[in-house]
Design an enzyme around this catalytic site. Structure first.
Site, PDB file in Angstrom:
ATOM      1  N   LYS A 213       0.856  -1.176   0.000  1.00 45.00           N
ATOM      2  CA  LYS A 213       0.000   0.000   0.000  1.00 45.00           C
ATOM      3  C   LYS A 213       0.894   1.228   0.000  1.00 45.00           C
ATOM      4  CE  LYS A 213      -3.984   1.939   2.187  1.00 45.00           C
ATOM      5  NZ  LYS A 213      -4.939   1.776   3.279  1.00 45.00           N
ATOM      6  N   ARG A 223     -11.444   9.310   1.348  1.00 46.02           N
ATOM      7  CA  ARG A 223     -11.414   9.984   2.656  1.00 46.02           C
ATOM      8  C   ARG A 223     -12.651  10.848   2.846  1.00 46.02           C
ATOM      9  NH1 ARG A 223      -4.840  11.002   2.916  1.00 46.02           N
ATOM     10  NH2 ARG A 223      -4.342   8.766   2.906  1.00 46.02           N
ATOM     11  N   LYS A 267      -2.050  -1.545  -4.073  1.00 43.53           N
ATOM     12  CA  LYS A 267      -2.946  -0.402  -3.944  1.00 43.53           C
ATOM     13  C   LYS A 267      -2.151   0.888  -3.893  1.00 43.53           C
ATOM     14  CE  LYS A 267      -6.327   1.400  -0.691  1.00 43.53           C
ATOM     15  NZ  LYS A 267      -6.939   1.214   0.610  1.00 43.53           N
ATOM     16  N   SER A 293     -10.309   5.015  -5.137  1.00 48.86           N
ATOM     17  CA  SER A 293     -11.302   6.071  -5.358  1.00 48.86           C
ATOM     18  C   SER A 293     -10.823   7.124  -6.360  1.00 48.86           C
ATOM     19  CB  SER A 293     -11.650   6.726  -4.022  1.00 48.86           C
ATOM     20  OG  SER A 293     -10.482   7.206  -3.379  1.00 48.86           O
ATOM     21  N   TYR A 332     -14.888   0.197  -7.716  1.00 50.11           N
ATOM     22  CA  TYR A 332     -16.215   0.802  -7.533  1.00 50.11           C
ATOM     23  C   TYR A 332     -17.060   0.646  -8.794  1.00 50.11           C
ATOM     24  CZ  TYR A 332     -13.726   2.667  -3.554  1.00 50.11           C
ATOM     25  OH  TYR A 332     -12.984   2.768  -2.402  1.00 50.11           O
TER      26      TYR A 332
END
Ligand code: PBG
Length: 343
Positions: A213, A223, A267, A293, A332
């Site tokens: 990460k 966030r 990620k 995101s 997503y």
């Protein structure tokens, strides 16, 4: 007008002489031949759908920075899990937005067996037992400072955080989580979670390590979704990997596998395809990417402006993960792409 007419070199070779009659365009000439030689394919079986959960009933809150993504109350999350299962999506990953009054210095609400994440797990397992549930054992949605660890005197303390994350993982497994995915990057978390799961009879609960990460600007919209944007001071560079590093990412993955990780995750996704390929080649383990995101929102924003074809960019980016060596992708876009693949 004085046009320049290039001279052919004396004894100019024909294209067949240049290529030795090898013409790579031959197999691209028609749709049928392109399909025949296609190397990688995206399928619904590759998809993990991250969803955001909030308290309440019949809540469906839009997230400004993530068009078409919502925070859902548990009753509506069940409906979305049912939809996902019908589409053939193998698993969902849940992330909470916790009310501010429940957040504290140590993220203690993560240990409440009745917090919204554990309630969502129980309810979804009950209503849609055929879908896999992945929970994140990280503290950031639960801390008053938005960090993934316990903050003491300006330092994210490793070992105390590991104890907290480990206890949370066991509680999540008891609620019915199939895979624990710790995203906090503390040293030793995978081994500690494995030991604790086994000691509590959860031998069958797997661990997907957010092994690599990176400290990244691409988490911004997330966030906002979990409500840590306004809380977080400073950055996460003392625990996430420097985005300039690649060997270090391999060492992280190696360590997590030695400690008992069943699956690896990279990620963010698209800016890190080189890391995905290295991990797949080096370890031959189930390897996943999190199309985070910011990656999602960039495609949505450009498409909303008419600057790119959003659907094509979505499919191209997801196929790129397969080409890089991914077994699956957290995205997503999961329900959208599942519907497209079906149709
Ligand atoms: C933190 C966490 C992050 C994401 C999921 N869990 C990163 C962060 O806030 O630093 C990012 C997911 C996304 O951007 O889609 N444990």
């Amino acid at each position: 007008m004085n046009r320049f007419t290039p001279a052919k070199p004396a004894g100019a070779r024909s294209v067949d002489e240049i290529t030795g009659s090898r013409r790579l365009r031959r197999m691209r000439k028609a749709d049928w031949s392109r399909r025949l030689v296609q190397e990688n394919q995206l399928s619904v079986n590759d998809l993990i759908w991250p969803i955001f959960i909030v308290d309440g009933r019949q809540v469906r809150e839009p997230i400004a920075a993530m068009p078409d993504v919502y925070r859902l109350s548990v009753d509506l999350a069940i409906k979305e899990a049912e939809r996902a299962a019908k589409l053939g999506i193998p698993a969902i990953a849940t992330f909470p937005n916790i009310e501010l009054s429940l957040r504290d210095q140590t993220g203690s609400h993560i240990l409440d067996p009745d917090n919204v994440i554990n309630r969502a797990t129980r309810a979804i397992k009950d209503a849609v037992p055929e879908i896999g549930i992945i929970t994140d054992a990280a503290l950031d949605p639960f801390t008053s400072h938005g960090h993934d660890g316990i903050l003491r005197d300006g330092i994210i303390v490793n070992d105390e955080t590991v104890a907290q994350v480990t206890a949370a993982a066991v509680i999540q497994a008891a609620a019915g989580a199939d895979i624990i995915a710790p995203s906090d990057m503390m040293d030793g978390r995978i081994g500690a979670i494995r030991d604790a799961l086994d000691a509590n009879g959860f031998q069958d609960v797997a661990i997907m390590s957010y092994a690599t990460k990176f400290a990244s600007a691409f988490y911004g919209p997330y966030r906002e979704a979990v409500g840590t944007a306004g809380l977080l001071k400073g950055d996460k560079k003392t625990y996430y990997i420097d985005h300039a590093n690649s060997d270090e990412a391999v060492r992280e993955a190696e360590q997590d596998l030695a400690e008992g990780a069943d699956m690896l995750m990279v990620k963010p996704g698209l800016p890190y395809l080189d890391i995905i390929r290295r991990l797949k080649d080096e370890f031959q383990m189930p390897t996943f990417a999190y199309q985070v995101s910011g990656e999602y929102s960039m495609i949505k924003a450009a498409a909303a402006n008419g600057w790119i074809d959003g659907e094509k960019a979505m499919l191209e980016s997801l196929t790129a993960f397969k080409r890089a060596g991914c077994d699956g992708i957290l995205t997503y876009f999961a329900p959208t792409v599942a519907e497209m693949l079906k149709g």
